[in-house]
Design an enzyme around this catalytic site. Structure first.
Site, PDB file in Angstrom:
ATOM      1  N   ASP A   8       3.758 -18.707  12.328  1.00  0.00           N
ATOM      2  CA  ASP A   8       3.886 -18.871  13.764  1.00  0.00           C
ATOM      3  C   ASP A   8       5.378 -19.149  14.016  1.00  0.00           C
ATOM      4  OD1 ASP A   8       3.257 -19.451  16.511  1.00  0.00           O
ATOM      5  OD2 ASP A   8       3.325 -21.578  15.993  1.00  0.00           O
ATOM      6  N   ASP A  10       6.935 -20.970  17.449  1.00  0.00           N
ATOM      7  CA  ASP A  10       7.156 -22.228  18.171  1.00  0.00           C
ATOM      8  C   ASP A  10       6.478 -23.400  17.471  1.00  0.00           C
ATOM      9  OD1 ASP A  10       8.508 -20.740  20.039  1.00  0.00           O
ATOM     10  OD2 ASP A  10       6.884 -20.724  21.512  1.00  0.00           O
TER      11      ASP A  10
END
Length: 286
Positions: A8, A10
């Site tokens: 991922d 963020d």
């Protein structure tokens, strides 16, 4: 065989939310009418309005890039990505993110880390002829658990299927994330794979809740707090890969010379016998 690491972005690679960070471009707080327009599951649609508002404030690409490249990396993550970039013979690396390709590209290039990443899957974004940043949904899907613009499980499965068609199968898949939308891709991982939720974040809590109800996921779960912890595990995995590769080569050397396998002559037998004279272990040979 190679291993695949899927990140991922963020609150995983970077230590904040790139979409909320961009609001720092403006001297003013986002107006209430804009903030209140966000609907659950339609975040990308909301960010389109945010970018339009920032464009109306006269904020262009240069100002936006300056702000976005000031976002901090999660501790230890630069070192982790540098290790991956230096060991591409053993690791492929992708990003699956609900941010956008412009932000991710800026942030990776600012730290000279784009060489670590083989592919970025995120919402398409471009600056239009007005100089406004525009963003679109990544794809459409049928998953009822994910936001309308992105199902990370579908992205991961499609990537793995495409890789398989190209003759590439991964020995192990490591998925690293933090948020609720990182749970869905964990469901396609197998027993040999590793799920790595960030400690104390939404994904960690969801996985813990699942396990409490005896509905444990198939992959091994390893919680992390910093990139340094992930790096430790990757280094251990890398050492294992080296040992396994060396064992494979040694076994090939010891096959009878009449064996017809194309691997039978990986090393000249005479050379290998010279190593044995000095009692060097297979790992030293590598």
């Amino acid at each position: 065989m190679k291993n695949l690491i899927s990140f991922d972005f963020d609150h995983t690679i970077i230590d904040d939310n790139s979409d909320t960070w961009v609001a720092k471009c403006s001297d003013k707080m986002l107006p209430d009418w804009l903030e209140n327009s966000c609907r659950r599951g339609f975040w990308t649609e909301y960010m389109g309005r945010v970018f339009s508002y920032l464009g109306d404030q006269g904020i262009g690409a240069a100002e936006m890039e300056t702000i976005m490249t000031s976002i901090p990396y999660t501790p230890g993550m630069i070192e982790l990505l540098t290790f991956i970039a230096d060991h591409k013979d053993s690791f492929d690396c992708i990003i699956i993110s609900d941010s956008n390709v412009v932000f991710i590209d800026w942030i990776l290039k600012a730290a000279n880390l784009q060489g670590a990443i083989d592919k970025v899957f995120s919402n398409p974004a471009v600056f239009d002829n007005r100089g406004y940043l525009t963003v679109q949904c990544f794809h459409s899907h049928d998953c009822i658990e994910c936001p309308v613009n992105l199902c990370k499980r579908k992205v991961l499965e499609d990537f793995l299927n495409h890789s398989k068609q190209q003759g590439l199968q991964y020995s192990k898949i490591i998925y690293v994330g933090d948020g609720r939308n990182d749970l869905c891709p964990l469901k396609c991982l197998k027993e040999n794979d590793i799920a790595m939720p960030r400690k104390g974040y939404a994904l960690d809590k969801l996985v813990s809740r699942i396990c409490e109800h005896s509905l444990c996921l198939k992959p091994f779960v390893k919680v992390w707090s910093s990139g340094s912890e992930i790096l430790f595990h990757l280094k251990q995995l890398y050492k294992t890969c080296i040992k396994e590769a060396c064992t494979f080569r040694v076994n090939c050397v010891l096959l009878p010379t009449s064996f017809t396998s194309p691997f039978a002559c990986s090393f000249p037998v005479g050379v290998f016998s010279d190593y044995l004279k000095y009692s060097i272990t297979p790992w030293d040979i590598w």
